[in-house]
Design a protein around this motif. Structure first.
Motif, PDB file in Angstrom:
ATOM      1  N   VAL A  16      -4.499  -5.981   1.216  1.00 49.58           N
ATOM      2  CA  VAL A  16      -4.328  -4.440   1.073  1.00 49.58           C
ATOM      3  C   VAL A  16      -3.654  -4.318   2.511  1.00 49.58           C
ATOM      4  N   PHE A  18      -1.569  -1.400   4.673  1.00 47.88           N
ATOM      5  CA  PHE A  18      -1.577   0.018   5.063  1.00 47.88           C
ATOM      6  C   PHE A  18      -0.695   0.285   6.320  1.00 47.88           C
ATOM      7  N   GLY A  19       0.142   1.203   6.221  1.00 48.38           N
ATOM      8  CA  GLY A  19       1.355   1.385   7.342  1.00 48.38           C
ATOM      9  C   GLY A  19       1.810   2.661   6.905  1.00 48.38           C
ATOM     10  N   TYR A  32       2.705  -2.281   9.836  1.00 52.11           N
ATOM     11  CA  TYR A  32       1.602  -2.205   8.997  1.00 52.11           C
ATOM     12  C   TYR A  32       0.546  -3.071   9.413  1.00 52.11           C
ATOM     13  N   SER A  34      -2.870  -5.396   7.591  1.00 53.66           N
ATOM     14  CA  SER A  34      -3.195  -6.171   6.291  1.00 53.66           C
ATOM     15  C   SER A  34      -4.598  -6.805   6.538  1.00 53.66           C
TER      16      SER A  34
END
Length: 118
Positions: A16, A18-19, A32, A34
Motif C-alpha cells: 500500500v 500513500f503520499g 510517498y 509504503s
C-alpha cells in the motif's frame, strides 16, 4: 571451498503506497511511504554441506521514496525499504543456530513514465 558460496533472496510483496503530490500535473514531486506483506524466499548453499537452506517465509516491508517529474509524463523515482521476515526458519540450520530474524535494506531508483494527465 567456502562456508557459503551461493545465496539468493527473492521477495513477493503486495504494498500500500500513500503520499501526496507537490505541484501540478507537469513538473512535480511526489513523496510517498509504503508498507507491504508477502513472501521472502531464501536460498543458501555451501559446497561443504554445512549450510543448506531453501525456504519461503511470511515477510513484510516498509519504506519511503519520492517521484520527481520533469514534465507531465517523464520523471525519476528513488526508494528505500526495509524487508524483514515474520518467521525464522534459519534457526533450524545446523550452523546458523543463533541466527536472528532475517532482514535487509534495499535502495532502488528508476525512470517513471506517467500515462494520462495533461
Amino acid at each position: 571451498n567456502t562456508l557459503i558460496n551461493k545465496s539468493r533472496v527473492s521477495t513477493y510483496m503486495a504494498n500500500v503506497i500513500f503520499g501526496a503530490p507537490v505541484g501540478g500535473s507537469g513538473k512535480s514531486v511526489r513523496p510517498y511511504g509504503s508498507v507491504g506483506i508477502g513472501a521472502i524466499h531464501t536460498m543458501i548453499h555451501s559446497d561443504l554441506g554445512l549450510v543448506e537452506v531453501k525456504n519461503t517465509d511470511l515477510g513484510w516491508n516498509a519504506g519511503a521514496g519520492t517521484m520527481g517529474f520533469f514534465n507531465s509524463h517523464v520523471g525519476l523515482n528513488g526508494d528505500v525499504r526495509y524487508f524483514g521476515d515474520l518467521q525464522n526458519d534459519l534457526k533450524n540450520s545446523t550452523v546458523l543456530t543463533d541466527a536472528g530474524r532475517f532482514g535487509f535494506w534495499r535502495i532502488t531508483g528508476g525512470v517513471v513514465i506517467r500515462f494520462g494527465g495533461k
